[in-house]
Enzyme design. Structure first.
Site, PDB file in Angstrom:
ATOM      1  N   GLY A 280      -4.888  -4.498   6.149  1.00 44.46           N
ATOM      2  CA  GLY A 280      -4.764  -3.928   7.485  1.00 44.46           C
ATOM      3  C   GLY A 280      -4.056  -4.854   8.449  1.00 44.46           C
ATOM      4  N   GLY A 281      -2.921  -4.389   8.959  1.00 42.68           N
ATOM      5  CA  GLY A 281      -2.204  -5.135   9.995  1.00 42.68           C
ATOM      6  C   GLY A 281      -1.525  -6.405   9.516  1.00 42.68           C
TER       7      GLY A 281
ATOM      8  N   GLY B 159      -0.964   1.146   9.876  1.00 35.25           N
ATOM      9  CA  GLY B 159      -0.333   0.888  11.170  1.00 35.25           C
ATOM     10  C   GLY B 159      -1.258   0.420  12.278  1.00 35.25           C
TER      11      GLY B 159
ATOM     12  N   MET C 254     -11.937   4.698  -0.640  1.00 29.12           N
ATOM     13  CA  MET C 254     -12.590   4.926   0.655  1.00 29.12           C
ATOM     14  C   MET C 254     -13.231   6.303   0.580  1.00 29.12           C
ATOM     15  SD  MET C 254      -9.642   3.258   3.040  1.00 29.12           S
ATOM     16  CE  MET C 254      -8.422   3.420   1.734  1.00 29.12           C
TER      17      MET C 254
ATOM     18  N   SER D 260       0.835  -1.197   0.000  1.00 28.62           N
ATOM     19  CA  SER D 260       0.000   0.000   0.000  1.00 28.62           C
ATOM     20  C   SER D 260       0.869   1.246   0.000  1.00 28.62           C
ATOM     21  CB  SER D 260      -0.897   0.009   1.231  1.00 28.62           C
ATOM     22  OG  SER D 260      -1.404   1.319   1.433  1.00 28.62           O
TER      23      SER D 260
ATOM     24  N   GLY E 147       1.102  -2.283   4.130  1.00 27.45           N
ATOM     25  CA  GLY E 147       1.651  -0.931   4.104  1.00 27.45           C
ATOM     26  C   GLY E 147       2.877  -0.828   4.988  1.00 27.45           C
TER      27      GLY E 147
ATOM     28  N   MET F 123     -11.770  -6.070   4.965  1.00 28.07           N
ATOM     29  CA  MET F 123     -10.894  -5.209   5.778  1.00 28.07           C
ATOM     30  C   MET F 123     -10.605  -5.880   7.120  1.00 28.07           C
ATOM     31  SD  MET F 123     -10.118  -2.563   3.971  1.00 28.07           S
ATOM     32  CE  MET F 123      -9.234  -1.678   5.263  1.00 28.07           C
TER      33      MET F 123
HETATM   34  C1  DX5 Z   1      -6.149   1.542   5.562  1.00 22.35           C
HETATM   35  C2  DX5 Z   1      -5.730   1.225   4.160  1.00 22.35           C
HETATM   36  C3  DX5 Z   1      -4.635   0.266   4.084  1.00 22.35           C
HETATM   37  C4  DX5 Z   1      -3.372   0.650   4.819  1.00 22.35           C
HETATM   38  C5  DX5 Z   1      -2.815  -0.615   5.425  1.00 22.35           C
HETATM   39  O1  DX5 Z   1      -7.379   2.134   5.561  1.00 22.35           O
HETATM   40  O2  DX5 Z   1      -6.808   0.705   3.418  1.00 22.35           O
HETATM   41  O3  DX5 Z   1      -4.362  -0.131   2.751  1.00 22.35           O
HETATM   42  O4  DX5 Z   1      -2.394   1.246   4.023  1.00 22.35           O
HETATM   43  O5  DX5 Z   1      -1.737  -0.314   6.244  1.00 22.35           O
HETATM   44  P1  DX5 Z   1      -1.037  -1.362   7.211  1.00 22.35           P
HETATM   45  O6  DX5 Z   1      -0.518  -2.482   6.345  1.00 22.35           O
HETATM   46  O7  DX5 Z   1       0.015  -0.570   7.853  1.00 22.35           O
HETATM   47  O8  DX5 Z   1      -2.095  -1.857   8.164  1.00 22.35           O
HETATM   48 ZN    ZN Z   2      -6.318  -0.117   1.452  1.00 18.44          ZN
END
Ligand code: DX5
Ligand code: ZN
Length: 220
Positions: A174-175, A143, A66, A6, A195, A135
């Site tokens: 996510g995570g 993060g 989003m 991401s 991410g 999600m």
């Molecule tokens: C959050 C985003 C994710 C985010 C994930 O709303 O949709 O794509 O970048 O980040 P990490 O991998 O750090 O949870």
């Molecule tokens: Zn995302």
């Protein structure tokens, strides 16, 4: 397991180079989080930024919308050269119509569901989707901590798809890290967005390969 880094966690002052770096690091998909400060309490980047990143990699661009009104952005995204568009079922507009519009523009449609939305919400659309995004955190920020309970929804969607003779890839976002990617692999997830675990690592290529290896080990 495919890994979709991401861009939300990249250095926003050097986004072009970061895009190229992800392609060189072996990313399967580049995940681009578009936020409108309304559907989620955060802003990221929009269509014109994505258009300017397109020349930096030939990797599949998947846009995670989003936003409150996804249909407003579809034509611009297609023109920007994105490959996939993932929109939230909790946003406005008829999902069947949004899916059809994405396809008509030549992109691959996917729907996303927030942690509070049940698996059943995606069932009516499974026959026309290129992917389902479950999600594993509340959308809006990188993060955050992985919510393992979401993997039950992955299992339910997989079971429904298989019972209907459909093979729809399921993605989580996510995570994701070396531990959670293994749990996801066991639940039947085939694409993981990452991410923090890719961009906060000293070397993104090693981080991506590590996630893939952890998933492969869990799959056996
Ligand atoms: C959050 C985003 C994710 C985010 C994930 O709303 O949709 O794509 O970048 O980040 P990490 O991998 O750090 O949870
Ligand atoms: Zn995302």
């Amino acid at each position: 397991m495919k890994i979709a880094p991401s861009m939300l966690s990249c250095d926003f002052a050097r986004m072009g180079e970061e895009t190229r770096r992800l392609e060189e690091a072996g990313a399967d998909i580049i995940h681009l989080d578009v936020m409108d400060g309304n559907f989620v309490p955060n802003l990221s980047f929009g269509v014109s930024v994505i258009a300017s990143l397109r020349p930096y990699a030939s990797t599949f661009f998947d846009v995670h919308l989003m936003v409150r009104e996804p249909q407003r952005y579809l034509a611009g995204l297609a023109k920007a050269g994105v490959n996939g568009v993932t929109f939230h079922l909790e946003s406005e507009g008829d999902p069947a119509e949004t899916i059809a519009q994405i396809r008509a523009l030549g992109c691959q449609p996917a729907v996303a569901i927030k942690p509070g939305t049940p698996a059943e919400a995606v069932f009516p659309y499974l026959d026309r989707l290129a992917m389902v995004l479950v999600m594993t955190v509340e959308p809006g920020f990188g993060g955050q901590k992985f919510q393992p309970a979401m993997l039950e929804k992955v299992r339910a969607i997989r079971a429904k798809a298989m019972a209907s003779g459909l093979d729809v890839p399921i993605e989580i976002d996510g995570g994701v890290n070396d531990e959670t990617v293994a749990e996801a692999a066991r639940a039947g997830v085939s694409i993981c967005v990452a991410g923090t675990s890719v961009f906060k690592a000293p070397n993104p290529a090693i981080a991506i390969a590590g996630l893939r290896a952890a998933a492969a080990a869990a799959e056996g």
